[in-house]
Write a protein that holds these residues in place. Structure first.
Motif, PDB file in Angstrom:
ATOM      1  N   PRO A   9      11.581  46.707   3.365  1.00 33.76           N
ATOM      2  CA  PRO A   9      13.203  47.248   3.210  1.00 33.76           C
ATOM      3  C   PRO A   9      13.876  47.558   4.509  1.00 33.76           C
ATOM      4  O   PRO A   9      14.983  47.432   4.531  1.00 33.76           O
ATOM      5  N   LYS A  10      12.861  48.170   5.284  1.00 33.11           N
ATOM      6  CA  LYS A  10      13.422  48.650   6.536  1.00 33.11           C
ATOM      7  C   LYS A  10      13.628  47.498   7.531  1.00 33.11           C
ATOM      8  O   LYS A  10      12.451  47.305   8.239  1.00 33.11           O
ATOM      9  N   GLU A  11      14.671  47.132   8.074  1.00 27.36           N
ATOM     10  CA  GLU A  11      14.951  46.236   8.858  1.00 27.36           C
ATOM     11  C   GLU A  11      15.827  46.816   9.971  1.00 27.36           C
ATOM     12  O   GLU A  11      16.675  47.570   9.596  1.00 27.36           O
ATOM     13  N   PRO A  12      15.657  46.339  11.210  1.00 23.28           N
ATOM     14  CA  PRO A  12      16.567  46.798  12.387  1.00 23.28           C
ATOM     15  C   PRO A  12      18.087  46.582  12.169  1.00 23.28           C
ATOM     16  O   PRO A  12      18.393  45.479  11.488  1.00 23.28           O
ATOM     17  N   LYS A  13      18.789  47.375  12.212  1.00 26.13           N
ATOM     18  CA  LYS A  13      20.347  47.230  12.252  1.00 26.13           C
ATOM     19  C   LYS A  13      20.941  46.185  13.110  1.00 26.13           C
ATOM     20  O   LYS A  13      20.363  46.000  14.312  1.00 26.13           O
ATOM     21  N   ILE A  14      21.656  45.451  12.553  1.00 24.42           N
ATOM     22  CA  ILE A  14      22.324  44.303  13.361  1.00 24.42           C
ATOM     23  C   ILE A  14      23.449  45.192  13.970  1.00 24.42           C
ATOM     24  O   ILE A  14      24.300  45.509  13.656  1.00 24.42           O
ATOM     25  N   GLN A  15      23.677  44.852  15.342  1.00 19.98           N
ATOM     26  CA  GLN A  15      24.884  45.171  16.097  1.00 19.98           C
ATOM     27  C   GLN A  15      26.071  44.324  15.826  1.00 19.98           C
ATOM     28  O   GLN A  15      26.047  43.094  15.701  1.00 19.98           O
ATOM     29  N   LEU A  16      26.922  45.158  15.466  1.00 20.26           N
ATOM     30  CA  LEU A  16      28.250  44.379  14.911  1.00 20.26           C
ATOM     31  C   LEU A  16      28.868  43.762  16.178  1.00 20.26           C
ATOM     32  O   LEU A  16      29.414  42.479  15.991  1.00 20.26           O
ATOM     33  N   LEU A  17      28.803  44.116  17.500  1.00 16.53           N
ATOM     34  CA  LEU A  17      29.295  43.496  18.490  1.00 16.53           C
ATOM     35  C   LEU A  17      28.555  44.026  19.717  1.00 16.53           C
ATOM     36  O   LEU A  17      28.728  45.156  19.972  1.00 16.53           O
ATOM     37  N   ASP A  18      27.739  42.947  20.543  1.00 13.85           N
ATOM     38  CA  ASP A  18      27.119  43.438  21.466  1.00 13.85           C
ATOM     39  C   ASP A  18      27.887  43.130  22.818  1.00 13.85           C
ATOM     40  O   ASP A  18      28.077  41.857  23.300  1.00 13.85           O
ATOM     41  N   PHE A  19      28.281  44.094  23.482  1.00 16.90           N
ATOM     42  CA  PHE A  19      28.999  43.966  24.863  1.00 16.90           C
ATOM     43  C   PHE A  19      28.248  43.967  25.920  1.00 16.90           C
ATOM     44  O   PHE A  19      28.845  44.064  27.307  1.00 16.90           O
ATOM     45  N   SER A  20      26.833  44.009  25.853  1.00 23.35           N
ATOM     46  CA  SER A  20      26.061  43.877  27.108  1.00 23.35           C
ATOM     47  C   SER A  20      26.102  42.596  27.660  1.00 23.35           C
ATOM     48  O   SER A  20      25.593  42.497  28.957  1.00 23.35           O
ATOM     49  N   VAL A  21      26.561  41.589  26.999  1.00 20.82           N
ATOM     50  CA  VAL A  21      26.830  40.276  27.789  1.00 20.82           C
ATOM     51  C   VAL A  21      27.881  40.462  29.034  1.00 20.82           C
ATOM     52  O   VAL A  21      27.638  39.567  29.651  1.00 20.82           O
ATOM     53  N   MET A  22      28.618  41.352  28.945  1.00 19.40           N
ATOM     54  CA  MET A  22      29.557  41.730  29.952  1.00 19.40           C
ATOM     55  C   MET A  22      28.753  42.203  31.360  1.00 19.40           C
ATOM     56  O   MET A  22      29.360  42.244  32.349  1.00 19.40           O
ATOM     57  N   LYS A  23      27.475  42.424  31.336  1.00 19.71           N
ATOM     58  CA  LYS A  23      26.575  42.882  32.353  1.00 19.71           C
ATOM     59  C   LYS A  23      25.982  41.488  33.104  1.00 19.71           C
ATOM     60  O   LYS A  23      25.420  41.865  34.177  1.00 19.71           O
ATOM     61  N   ASP A  24      26.225  40.796  32.314  1.00 17.88           N
ATOM     62  CA  ASP A  24      25.494  39.377  32.975  1.00 17.88           C
ATOM     63  C   ASP A  24      26.674  38.504  33.689  1.00 17.88           C
ATOM     64  O   ASP A  24      27.578  38.240  33.199  1.00 17.88           O
ATOM     65  N   HIS A  25      26.119  38.684  35.116  1.00 20.76           N
ATOM     66  CA  HIS A  25      27.182  38.013  36.017  1.00 20.76           C
ATOM     67  C   HIS A  25      27.444  36.550  35.565  1.00 20.76           C
ATOM     68  O   HIS A  25      28.506  35.857  35.791  1.00 20.76           O
ATOM     69  N   GLY A  26      26.484  35.674  35.093  1.00 20.57           N
ATOM     70  CA  GLY A  26      26.785  34.580  34.764  1.00 20.57           C
ATOM     71  C   GLY A  26      27.576  34.018  33.779  1.00 20.57           C
ATOM     72  O   GLY A  26      28.338  33.291  33.564  1.00 20.57           O
ATOM     73  N   PHE A  27      27.433  34.996  32.767  1.00 23.26           N
ATOM     74  CA  PHE A  27      28.187  35.014  31.622  1.00 23.26           C
ATOM     75  C   PHE A  27      29.693  35.412  31.885  1.00 23.26           C
ATOM     76  O   PHE A  27      30.801  34.674  31.354  1.00 23.26           O
ATOM     77  N   ILE A  28      29.959  36.382  32.976  1.00 21.33           N
ATOM     78  CA  ILE A  28      31.486  36.539  33.603  1.00 21.33           C
ATOM     79  C   ILE A  28      31.926  35.352  34.157  1.00 21.33           C
ATOM     80  O   ILE A  28      33.088  35.222  33.765  1.00 21.33           O
ATOM     81  N   CYS A  29      31.256  34.487  35.117  1.00 25.00           N
ATOM     82  CA  CYS A  29      31.888  33.567  35.677  1.00 25.00           C
ATOM     83  C   CYS A  29      32.364  32.338  34.586  1.00 25.00           C
ATOM     84  O   CYS A  29      32.995  31.663  34.545  1.00 25.00           O
ATOM     85  N   TYR A  30      31.350  32.055  33.358  1.00 20.88           N
ATOM     86  CA  TYR A  30      31.554  31.240  32.363  1.00 20.88           C
ATOM     87  C   TYR A  30      32.826  31.707  31.525  1.00 20.88           C
ATOM     88  O   TYR A  30      33.637  30.916  31.200  1.00 20.88           O
TER      89      TYR A  30
END
Length: 523
Positions: A279-300
């Motif tokens: 029953p113990k599963e890892p909590k799902i992040q509602l919104l992950d803003f770590s993608v903003m640290k990815d320079h490739g994603f920022i350019c996209y």
């Protein structure tokens, strides 16, 4: 290993051991086809109401353009909210709620007496509904497919093209019979079909069993290693106390090798049961803003910001442009329909090409964006029906190659990856919101200033060129980031090796020899 879904009820998710690339995914693909038709298909067909709204409210091009502009802005600006709600309450409930909001907004807009009321009904209410309907559907569709993702998403996204092809002439004929208000009301009632599509979005969970099965193998390897070491070393503490202590399971009374082997399958079954029923599963992040640290994603994301300027304005202004050139309304509607049909072929072609392996998909999209910029620059050069028809077909085909792939491209490792797809879509579309808000009104201001609808297409083309520049930087930025991470990992590994003393083996052997000599002297 077979791909098998464990279906408990319609409310529980499908659990697969790997991405199914089919199964219930085909139903989800059909639902996405219909949702595309009733969301972006209606938005792109809204140009048929353009002149009617100008006459009814006695407003300028720019003020009428704000209706779709606000709608697109709300659609994109509330994308993170849609992501959070989907992760919290599930895709199905969010999409069904979005369909109800769209219907309420469109039906209420048919009773509007001022353009401000249209801003609120279509812009705010329906815009929020469009966001809650479209984004969760495209996100869950990407989770059902892997190898066929590009092709299936491209084909399913043709729903908006068929909608524009059929809705533009149909709504034009319907307006002549019952007027634009009742026509808008019928369109709103038709959009209740999104609620039915939302009910088909069965959630999916990918739970790999390989992780649970590896545990017994690791335990056997560790036991073997301990048994081998029992033959080559003796515990210092056991010598001092006169009692032999062994960590080998075979030396424990009552445990034989046969018993150990017989217990291994039981342990395997228990661990598999715990892995599947825990029953113990890892909590799902509602919104992950770590993608903003990815320079490739920022350019996209910047590519999407500027490219959005060229997505909606052309379909909104193609009919007014053709009417300004002396083309009647019926033939103008056919130009928009031809654009929609060409977009169908563009989406399917792009999906087929991107489904080929090996291929660098980001470069294919860059070529399509460059050709789309050329098509936008060509519109102001057309001065008669067939010239506009050719430009519309070329633009529609290239628009299909980009519009059908730019959001699914987020699932590729060159951009964000499938693991961060949900959050990446929310952040990406949120960044697009500024262009969605500024695009149509900017084009409308240029038209009012120049009294020429061709200037609207120049603004769209300029934004598309800037988008192509940032798209070309996605892969280089991603490569530099990956190389930096690799160097960091190698540096950390080197530091860890340097921390280990070189003479730790000699020190342990020396202590063992001293203990043996003291034992011999006591004897």
């Amino acid at each position: 290993m077979t791909v098998k879904a464990i279906k408990m009820s319609c409310a529980t998710p499908n659990v697969y051991t790997k991405v199914p690339d089919g199964g219930w995914g085909w139903t989800v693909a059909f639902a996405f086809f219909v949702v595309e038709a009733l969301t972006y298909g209606i938005i792109k067909s809204f140009g048929v109401f353009f002149n009617d709204l100008m006459e009814s409210f006695d407003e300028t091009n720019s003020r009428i353009s704000w209706i779709i502009s606000i709608c697109v802005f709300v659609l994109t600006f509330t994308a993170p909210l849609s992501t959070v709600l989907s992760n919290r309450f599930g895709h199905r409930l969010v999409v069904m709620t979005g369909g109800i909001l769209i219907c309420i907004g469109m039906v209420t807009a048919s009773f509007a007496r001022t353009v401000v009321e249209m801003y609120i009904t279509i812009g705010l209410i329906s815009g929020l509904g469009y966001c809650m309907s479209f984004l969760p559907t495209v996100t869950i569709l990407s989770q059902y497919f892997d190898k066929r993702r590009s092709l299936v998403t491209a084909v399913a996204s043709t729903g908006e093209c068929f909608a524009v092809f059929s809705f533009a002439p149909a709504i034009t004929s319907l307006k002549e019979q019952i007027g634009w208000r009742y026509s808008l009301m019928i369109v709103g009632m038709l959009q209740l079909g999104i609620v039915i599509c939302g009910s088909l979005l069965q959630p999916i969970i990918i739970k790999a069993q390989e992780v649970a099965e590896v545990l017994p193998t690791e335990e056997q390897t560790e036991t073997k290693y301990m048994l081998e070491n029992e033959q080559t070393r003796t515990s210092i503490d056991s010598i001092d106390s006169g009692v032999e202590v062994s960590t080998s399971p075979s030396s424990v009374p009552g445990n034989t090798q046969a018993e150990q082997k017989s217990e291994e399958p039981k342990e395997s079954v228990e661990m598999l049961g715990e892995a599947s029923n825990s029953p113990k599963e890892p909590k799902i992040q509602l919104l992950d803003f770590s993608v903003m640290k990815d320079h490739g994603f920022i350019c996209y994301a910047l590519f999407g910001l500027f490219a959005t300027l060229g997505f909606f304005a052309p379909s909104l202004y193609i009919i007014p442009l053709s009417i300004s050139l002396g083309i009647d309304k019926d033939r103008s509607a056919y130009i928009l329909s031809a654009m929609a049909i060409a977009e169908v072929f563009g989406r399917i072609s792009a999906g087929w090409v991107l489904n080929k392996k090996p291929i660098r998909k980001i470069y294919i999209e860059l070529i399509c964006v460059i050709l789309l910029s050329v098509a936008l620059f060509a519109f102001p050069l057309a001065y008669e029906f067939w010239g506009l028809m050719i430009c519309s077909i070329f633009f529609g085909f290239m628009l299909g190659t980009v519009a059908g792939t730019h959001i699914p491209m987020l699932a590729e490792d060159d951009v964000a990856g499938i693991d961060r797809m949900s959050s990446a879509v929310g952040v990406y579309v949120f960044i697009q919101s500024l262009s969605g808000l500024a695009g149509p009104p900017l084009a409308g201001v240029l038209v009012d200033m120049t009294q020429n609808y061709g200037s609207a297409f120049y603004s769209c083309a300029s934004g598309m060129v800037l988008g192509a520049v940032f798209l070309s930087l996605v892969r280089p930025c991603k490569t530099v980031l990956c190389q930096g991470r690799k160097q960091d990992l190698e540096g950390n590994a080197a530091e860890a090796l340097q921390d280990i003393p070189e003479d730790f083996i000699e020190m342990d052997l020396g202590k063992t020899d001293d203990s043996v000599r003291s034992f011999d002297s006591m004897a």
